[in-house]
Design a protein around this motif. Sequence first.
Motif, PDB file in Angstrom:
ATOM      1  N   HIS A   1       3.821 -35.642 -37.180  1.00  0.00           N
ATOM      2  CA  HIS A   1       3.471 -36.826 -36.827  1.00  0.00           C
ATOM      3  C   HIS A   1       3.704 -37.204 -35.290  1.00  0.00           C
ATOM      4  N   ARG A   2       4.675 -36.248 -34.710  1.00  0.00           N
ATOM      5  CA  ARG A   2       4.924 -36.388 -33.181  1.00  0.00           C
ATOM      6  C   ARG A   2       4.289 -35.622 -32.622  1.00  0.00           C
ATOM      7  N   GLY A   3       3.231 -34.831 -33.161  1.00  0.00           N
ATOM      8  CA  GLY A   3       2.049 -33.999 -32.391  1.00  0.00           C
ATOM      9  C   GLY A   3       2.648 -32.768 -32.111  1.00  0.00           C
ATOM     10  N   PHE A   4       3.400 -32.154 -32.723  1.00  0.00           N
ATOM     11  CA  PHE A   4       4.019 -30.726 -32.515  1.00  0.00           C
ATOM     12  C   PHE A   4       3.391 -29.723 -33.596  1.00  0.00           C
ATOM     13  N   GLN A   5       3.015 -28.603 -33.275  1.00  0.00           N
ATOM     14  CA  GLN A   5       2.801 -27.447 -33.968  1.00  0.00           C
ATOM     15  C   GLN A   5       3.845 -26.503 -34.478  1.00  0.00           C
ATOM     16  N   ILE A   6       3.996 -26.194 -35.556  1.00  0.00           N
ATOM     17  CA  ILE A   6       5.023 -25.240 -35.947  1.00  0.00           C
ATOM     18  C   ILE A   6       4.453 -23.829 -35.795  1.00  0.00           C
ATOM     19  N   CYS A   7       5.126 -22.915 -34.788  1.00  0.00           N
ATOM     20  CA  CYS A   7       4.629 -21.677 -34.430  1.00  0.00           C
ATOM     21  C   CYS A   7       5.561 -20.898 -35.488  1.00  0.00           C
TER      22      CYS A   7
ATOM     23  N   ALA B   1       5.196 -26.217 -30.741  1.00  0.00           N
ATOM     24  CA  ALA B   1       4.479 -25.801 -29.538  1.00  0.00           C
ATOM     25  C   ALA B   1       3.708 -27.339 -29.315  1.00  0.00           C
ATOM     26  N   SER B   2       3.690 -27.822 -27.948  1.00  0.00           N
ATOM     27  CA  SER B   2       2.897 -29.081 -27.931  1.00  0.00           C
ATOM     28  C   SER B   2       2.895 -29.374 -26.443  1.00  0.00           C
ATOM     29  N   LEU B   3       1.920 -30.192 -25.904  1.00  0.00           N
ATOM     30  CA  LEU B   3       1.733 -30.805 -24.462  1.00  0.00           C
ATOM     31  C   LEU B   3       2.792 -32.018 -24.460  1.00  0.00           C
ATOM     32  N   ARG B   4       3.294 -32.520 -25.282  1.00  0.00           N
ATOM     33  CA  ARG B   4       4.091 -33.709 -25.336  1.00  0.00           C
ATOM     34  C   ARG B   4       5.613 -33.278 -25.060  1.00  0.00           C
ATOM     35  N   PRO B   5       6.442 -34.136 -24.470  1.00  0.00           N
ATOM     36  CA  PRO B   5       7.787 -33.787 -24.416  1.00  0.00           C
ATOM     37  C   PRO B   5       8.420 -33.571 -25.400  1.00  0.00           C
ATOM     38  N   VAL B   6       9.290 -32.605 -25.432  1.00  0.00           N
ATOM     39  CA  VAL B   6      10.253 -32.347 -26.733  1.00  0.00           C
ATOM     40  C   VAL B   6      11.278 -33.304 -27.139  1.00  0.00           C
ATOM     41  N   GLU B   7      11.448 -34.163 -26.194  1.00  0.00           N
ATOM     42  CA  GLU B   7      12.586 -35.178 -26.329  1.00  0.00           C
ATOM     43  C   GLU B   7      12.041 -36.327 -27.518  1.00  0.00           C
ATOM     44  N   LEU B   8      10.814 -36.552 -27.265  1.00  0.00           N
ATOM     45  CA  LEU B   8      10.187 -37.380 -28.578  1.00  0.00           C
ATOM     46  C   LEU B   8      10.610 -36.745 -29.831  1.00  0.00           C
TER      47      LEU B   8
END
Length: 87
Positions: free
Chosen positions: A26-32, A52-59
């Motif tokens: 939901h936060r837009g991260f892909q599990i590698c 992996a994501s372009l979004r900040p990991v703090e989210l």
Amino acid sequence: MMHHQLAVNARFRPETVERILRVVRHRGFQICAMNMETDLATDDINLELTVASLRPVELLFSQLSKLVDVARVEVHQLTSQSQQIRA
């Protein structure tokens, strides 16, 4: 795309892993990569996730920390694929 490694310690319940994976998605991260170990003596699970994501990991960190069964979340920064040195 930035890669991050997360270490999550949580209470061992069938729905806990599902909740963690749902928040990641939901936060837009892909599990590698993902590794999970159970500690039956303490009734805990330890998850190692590479996301992996372009979004900040703090989210992602803040949302995982809010989950009821999650006791601890740690973030370890990895390099992005475009910054890796290839020989």
